[in-house]
Structures are given as C-alpha cells and as structure tokens.
Design a protein around this motif. Structure first.
Motif, PDB file in Angstrom:
ATOM      1  N   PRO A 121       0.812  -1.226   0.000  1.00  0.00           N
ATOM      2  CA  PRO A 121       0.000   0.000   0.000  1.00  0.00           C
ATOM      3  C   PRO A 121       0.842   1.271   0.000  1.00  0.00           C
ATOM      4  CG  PRO A 121      -0.948  -1.621   1.484  1.00  0.00           C
ATOM      5  CD  PRO A 121       0.373  -2.185   1.034  1.00  0.00           C
ATOM      6  N   LYS A 122       2.015   1.233   0.624  1.00  0.00           N
ATOM      7  CA  LYS A 122       2.902   2.396   0.600  1.00  0.00           C
ATOM      8  C   LYS A 122       3.480   2.605  -0.797  1.00  0.00           C
ATOM      9  CE  LYS A 122       4.232   1.825   5.452  1.00  0.00           C
ATOM     10  NZ  LYS A 122       5.354   1.584   6.391  1.00  0.00           N
ATOM     11  N   VAL A 123       3.888   1.509  -1.439  1.00  0.00           N
ATOM     12  CA  VAL A 123       4.365   1.608  -2.819  1.00  0.00           C
ATOM     13  C   VAL A 123       3.264   2.163  -3.714  1.00  0.00           C
ATOM     14  CG1 VAL A 123       5.162   0.286  -4.823  1.00  0.00           C
ATOM     15  CG2 VAL A 123       6.028  -0.278  -2.540  1.00  0.00           C
ATOM     16  N   GLN A 124       2.046   1.677  -3.510  1.00  0.00           N
ATOM     17  CA  GLN A 124       0.941   2.035  -4.394  1.00  0.00           C
ATOM     18  C   GLN A 124       0.511   3.482  -4.247  1.00  0.00           C
ATOM     19  OE1 GLN A 124      -1.884  -1.101  -3.490  1.00  0.00           O
ATOM     20  NE2 GLN A 124      -0.830  -2.560  -4.815  1.00  0.00           N
ATOM     21  N   GLN A 125       0.851   4.094  -3.110  1.00  0.00           N
ATOM     22  CA  GLN A 125       0.555   5.513  -2.935  1.00  0.00           C
ATOM     23  C   GLN A 125       1.508   6.407  -3.730  1.00  0.00           C
ATOM     24  OE1 GLN A 125       0.746   6.158   1.287  1.00  0.00           O
ATOM     25  NE2 GLN A 125      -0.959   4.777   1.723  1.00  0.00           N
ATOM     26  N   CYS A 126       2.627   5.849  -4.173  1.00  0.00           N
ATOM     27  CA  CYS A 126       3.646   6.634  -4.883  1.00  0.00           C
ATOM     28  C   CYS A 126       3.334   6.661  -6.370  1.00  0.00           C
ATOM     29  CB  CYS A 126       5.035   6.051  -4.625  1.00  0.00           C
ATOM     30  SG  CYS A 126       5.526   6.049  -2.901  1.00  0.00           S
ATOM     31  N   THR A 127       2.565   7.622  -6.781  1.00  0.00           N
ATOM     32  CA  THR A 127       2.191   7.744  -8.190  1.00  0.00           C
ATOM     33  C   THR A 127       2.900   8.908  -8.876  1.00  0.00           C
ATOM     34  OG1 THR A 127       0.282   9.075  -7.569  1.00  0.00           O
ATOM     35  CG2 THR A 127      -0.061   6.696  -7.818  1.00  0.00           C
ATOM     36  N   ALA A 128       3.728   9.624  -8.117  1.00  0.00           N
ATOM     37  CA  ALA A 128       4.441  10.770  -8.686  1.00  0.00           C
ATOM     38  C   ALA A 128       5.704  11.017  -7.881  1.00  0.00           C
ATOM     39  CB  ALA A 128       3.562  12.013  -8.683  1.00  0.00           C
ATOM     40  N   THR A 129       6.660  11.661  -8.515  1.00  0.00           N
ATOM     41  CA  THR A 129       7.840  12.160  -7.828  1.00  0.00           C
ATOM     42  C   THR A 129       7.675  13.665  -7.653  1.00  0.00           C
ATOM     43  OG1 THR A 129       9.111  12.693  -9.822  1.00  0.00           O
ATOM     44  CG2 THR A 129       9.191  10.402  -9.029  1.00  0.00           C
ATOM     45  N   SER A 130       8.681  14.309  -7.099  1.00  0.00           N
ATOM     46  CA  SER A 130       8.612  15.758  -6.930  1.00  0.00           C
ATOM     47  C   SER A 130       8.654  16.485  -8.270  1.00  0.00           C
ATOM     48  CB  SER A 130       9.765  16.234  -6.049  1.00  0.00           C
ATOM     49  OG  SER A 130      11.017  15.904  -6.651  1.00  0.00           O
ATOM     50  N   GLN A 131       9.022  15.769  -9.336  1.00  0.00           N
ATOM     51  CA  GLN A 131       9.160  16.401 -10.641  1.00  0.00           C
ATOM     52  C   GLN A 131       8.006  16.125 -11.592  1.00  0.00           C
ATOM     53  OE1 GLN A 131      11.804  18.515 -11.313  1.00  0.00           O
ATOM     54  NE2 GLN A 131      12.263  18.185  -9.144  1.00  0.00           N
ATOM     55  N   ALA A 132       7.406  14.932 -11.469  1.00  0.00           N
ATOM     56  CA  ALA A 132       6.392  14.555 -12.455  1.00  0.00           C
ATOM     57  C   ALA A 132       5.622  13.331 -11.990  1.00  0.00           C
ATOM     58  CB  ALA A 132       7.052  14.258 -13.811  1.00  0.00           C
ATOM     59  N   THR A 133       4.487  13.119 -12.624  1.00  0.00           N
ATOM     60  CA  THR A 133       3.739  11.878 -12.424  1.00  0.00           C
ATOM     61  C   THR A 133       4.538  10.720 -13.006  1.00  0.00           C
ATOM     62  OG1 THR A 133       1.652  13.088 -12.589  1.00  0.00           O
ATOM     63  CG2 THR A 133       1.561  10.704 -12.938  1.00  0.00           C
ATOM     64  N   LEU A 134       4.474   9.563 -12.347  1.00  0.00           N
ATOM     65  CA  LEU A 134       5.157   8.398 -12.887  1.00  0.00           C
ATOM     66  C   LEU A 134       4.572   8.033 -14.248  1.00  0.00           C
ATOM     67  CD1 LEU A 134       5.492   6.028  -9.787  1.00  0.00           C
ATOM     68  CD2 LEU A 134       7.275   7.416 -10.852  1.00  0.00           C
ATOM     69  N   PRO A 135       5.381   7.465 -15.137  1.00  0.00           N
ATOM     70  CA  PRO A 135       4.847   7.050 -16.442  1.00  0.00           C
ATOM     71  C   PRO A 135       3.793   5.962 -16.286  1.00  0.00           C
ATOM     72  CG  PRO A 135       7.090   6.240 -16.129  1.00  0.00           C
ATOM     73  CD  PRO A 135       6.820   7.182 -15.007  1.00  0.00           C
ATOM     74  N   ALA A 136       2.877   5.923 -17.223  1.00  0.00           N
ATOM     75  CA  ALA A 136       1.821   4.913 -17.191  1.00  0.00           C
ATOM     76  C   ALA A 136       2.309   3.600 -17.790  1.00  0.00           C
ATOM     77  CB  ALA A 136       0.612   5.407 -17.977  1.00  0.00           C
ATOM     78  N   TYR A 137       1.859   2.521 -17.178  1.00  0.00           N
ATOM     79  CA  TYR A 137       2.076   1.185 -17.763  1.00  0.00           C
ATOM     80  C   TYR A 137       0.997   1.041 -18.831  1.00  0.00           C
ATOM     81  CZ  TYR A 137       4.084  -3.537 -17.203  1.00  0.00           C
ATOM     82  OH  TYR A 137       4.775  -4.718 -17.373  1.00  0.00           O
ATOM     83  N   ASP A 138       1.258   1.599 -20.007  1.00  0.00           N
ATOM     84  CA  ASP A 138       0.218   1.767 -21.008  1.00  0.00           C
ATOM     85  C   ASP A 138       0.233   0.651 -22.047  1.00  0.00           C
ATOM     86  OD1 ASP A 138       2.484   2.346 -22.502  1.00  0.00           O
ATOM     87  OD2 ASP A 138       2.066   4.491 -22.672  1.00  0.00           O
ATOM     88  N   HIS A 139      -0.655   0.765 -23.023  1.00  0.00           N
ATOM     89  CA  HIS A 139      -0.779  -0.270 -24.056  1.00  0.00           C
ATOM     90  C   HIS A 139       0.515  -0.415 -24.853  1.00  0.00           C
ATOM     91  CE1 HIS A 139      -5.052  -1.542 -24.025  1.00  0.00           C
ATOM     92  NE2 HIS A 139      -5.242  -0.371 -23.436  1.00  0.00           N
ATOM     93  N   LYS A 140       1.203   0.685 -25.079  1.00  0.00           N
ATOM     94  CA  LYS A 140       2.456   0.619 -25.838  1.00  0.00           C
ATOM     95  C   LYS A 140       3.483  -0.235 -25.113  1.00  0.00           C
ATOM     96  CE  LYS A 140       6.011   3.584 -27.917  1.00  0.00           C
ATOM     97  NZ  LYS A 140       6.447   5.001 -28.123  1.00  0.00           N
ATOM     98  N   LEU A 141       3.646  -0.012 -23.815  1.00  0.00           N
ATOM     99  CA  LEU A 141       4.594  -0.809 -23.041  1.00  0.00           C
ATOM    100  C   LEU A 141       4.124  -2.245 -22.923  1.00  0.00           C
ATOM    101  CD1 LEU A 141       7.100  -1.099 -21.282  1.00  0.00           C
ATOM    102  CD2 LEU A 141       5.788  -0.169 -19.355  1.00  0.00           C
TER     103      LEU A 141
END
Length: 345
Positions: A121-141
């Motif tokens: 749950p702590k990992v899952q709360q980390c959706t961004a850094t101080s600089q930007a939102t984390l990249p999405a695990y999207d269809h391309k990846l």
C-alpha cells in the motif's frame, strides 16, 4: 582496457574527486539483469555502495526521484549519498547482502511474505515524484513486453515459426490479458517487487531496492511479482492463502474472485514477458544463468492458463510446443558442455 574496466576506473576517479569519500578499491557486489553494476568500498570504517548505471541505458535521476517519493511514504530505501546523473554514477548507504530470498524457507515464508505484502500500500501511494507523475504502464509498453516473448524466446532462442492459427491464438491471448490488465484500479507499481529486491535490515525491517522502473499500473502487479516469483515457486494453496489475506486486509472492496482473476492473469502477462527477457539476457547480453529460470516461468503459464477457458489454448501451446523445446535445447546445451569438458586432456 575493456569498456567495463574503463567505466569502473571512471567510477573510482569520480568517487575520489567529486564526492566526500575516498576509495582505494572497488569490490563488485553484483550486476543485475539490467546494465547496472554495484560495487562496495570502505571509507572511514563504513561500507558504501557505488553504482555504475550507464546513462545510455539507465535513468539514475529517476531512481533518485523515486527513492525520495518512496521514503516520503514510509518505505526504507537506500540513501543517496552522492550522485552524478550525467555520468550515471551514484553512492548509496549499504543495505548489506541479506536478501529476503536468503531467509525464505517452508516455515519462514508464512511470516515473511505477509510482512513484505504490507509494504505494497505504501508503494501504491507513490504515483508521482517531486518532478512529475510516474509514467503509465500503457498499451504501448504492454505490447512491447508481449513482443519480447515472441521475438526473443520463440524466434531467436527457439527458432520457432508460428502458424497462422498460432498467430491468431496469441493475438486472442494478448487481448484477454490486456483487458484484464487495464480494467484494474491504477496505483503506483514498483515493477520488480520480488524477494531479490527486498533486503532484510536490522530490527527485521525490509528495505526496498531497484525501483527505478516504477510506473502507474494495475493493483495486483507487485503482489504477483512477489508471490509468483520467477526464481522460486511455492505451493499454489499457500499463494492463494497469502493473496486472500492481503485482499481482505487492504482491498476488501473488491470481491476475492475478481481480485484473484486480476492477480492470475497479470501474473501470466509478467511471466510471458520474463521468459522473453531471460532469453534476451542470454543472447543479447551474455547473461546465461537466467536460462535456468525459463522453465519455471513457462510452468506458471501452463498451470494458471489451464484454469481459465479463454487461455487454455495458449496453455496447451506452451505445454506441448514451447516448454518441451526449451527443455530439449537446454539438455542439448548441457550435453555439449559435458562433451567439451570430456575432450580436454
């Protein structure tokens, strides 16, 4: 001097001239499945980890930003003591060598796995850094990772030529797994959360490492990475019990049957990718030890795939075509090694 030796010499020079530390000798700790290499040195009666993360292949700045985010959410991660992201060098405090994997046995696993799952749950709360939102695990990846399986395991490693019917079956499998992947709630994902990337620290704390590939992705991804480890398999009933307890403790809003399906099919996506990556590590990077892990990852695909009617065709394909070919190739390679060894005088 080889390129690797040159990088090591540059790393030592950087430590001695651009950090608060002095280094007389670097001792390699390990190189992992990426291009990173880890070294240990002693300074002022303490040990420090020096990391070589070639900037052509690795993003050390993202590692630092994710580390900051993870720490802010209460996770134990290595402190970054010095860094040059342009060079791809950094120094970390030393978490030691005791991986969670080293402490796992048929008894300890029932305490250690729930303890490790409590970090998620702590990992899952980390959706961004101080600089930007984390990249999405999207269809391309997702698509690129599926293609690692067809390119590196089937084509390069086995020389296997798919029939039109098999192409259609793989496309159907891809769509089933993709639908499952993208229907899940999206959270922060470590992306390589397994027993070799969790370190046992003092006071029975668990430290987290190798999180530089963190993304926003499906809620079950890290749980299946941990419980259906590519390097060690546990009885299915134990995994089911651990998963049910995790779901009940943290995600009771989702029915267990749905959560289990998310978990199972996400695990299949991960093991499809991993089997291809292990073949790629051998052929492209000369890291052949990972070949021994391919049968285990394929075994998961067979056993889990058979539990879902829409994936039975893929499970049979792996069981009847791919796994036997992998095992036969491995036996042939071992035979050649034995023959060469016996020919020496």
């Amino acid at each position: 001097m080889s390129p690797l030796a040159q990088r090591q010499a540059q790393l030592m020079d950087w430590i001695n001239h651009s950090t608060p530390f002095l280094c007389q000798q670097l001792h390699m700790v390990y190189g992992d499945a990426s291009f990173r290499r880890y070294f240990r040195f002693t300074f002022d009666e303490r040990t420090i980890i020096a990391v070589d993360a070639p900037p052509t292949f690795e993003d050390s700045e993202k590692f630092a930003l994710v580390a900051e985010s993870f720490a802010a959410n209460g996770l134990r991660v290595p402190d970054i003591l010095a860094a040059d992201h342009t060079l791809g060098f950094y120094c970390l405090n030393d978490f030691g060598d005791e991986q969670l994997a080293h402490q796992l046995n048929d008894h300890s696993c029932h305490q250690l796995y729930p303890k490790a799952l409590e970090l998620l749950p702590k990992v899952q709360q980390c959706t961004a850094t101080s600089q930007a939102t984390l990249p999405a695990y999207d269809h391309k990846l997702f698509t690129r990772e599926f293609e690692i399986f067809t390119q590196w395991l089937l084509d390069v490693h086995l020389g296997y030529r798919l029939t039109p019917e098999q192409h259609a079956m793989l496309n159907d499998t891809f769509n089933v797994l993709a639908d499952n992947f993208f229907e899940q709630p999206k959270v922060g994902v470590h992306r390589d959360f397994h027993s070799r990337n969790l370190m046992m620290l003092q006071n029975d704390e668990i430290g987290v490492i190798d999180f530089q590939d963190a993304v926003i992705g499906p809620i079950t991804y890290d749980a299946v990475s941990l419980l259906r480890d590519c390097y060690r398999r546990w009885p299915d009933e134990w995994v089911s019990d651990w998963l049910a307890a995790f779901q009940q403790q943290f995600y009771p809003q989702y029915p267990l049957a749905k959560f289990t399906r998310w978990f199972d099919l996400t695990g299949m996506q991960r093991h499809i990718k991993a089997s291809g990556i292990f073949a790629r590590l051998h052929h492209r990077d000369g890291k052949s030890d990972y070949l021994d892990d391919i049968p285990r990852t394929l075994g998961y695909l067979v056993d889990i795939g058979k539990q879902y009617s829409e994936l039975e065709a893929f499970a049979r394909f792996v069981e009847q075509e791919i796994l036997p070919s992998v095992l036969a190739l491995a036996d042939s390679a071992k035979g050649k090694v034995v023959s060469l060894a016996g020919s020496k005088r």
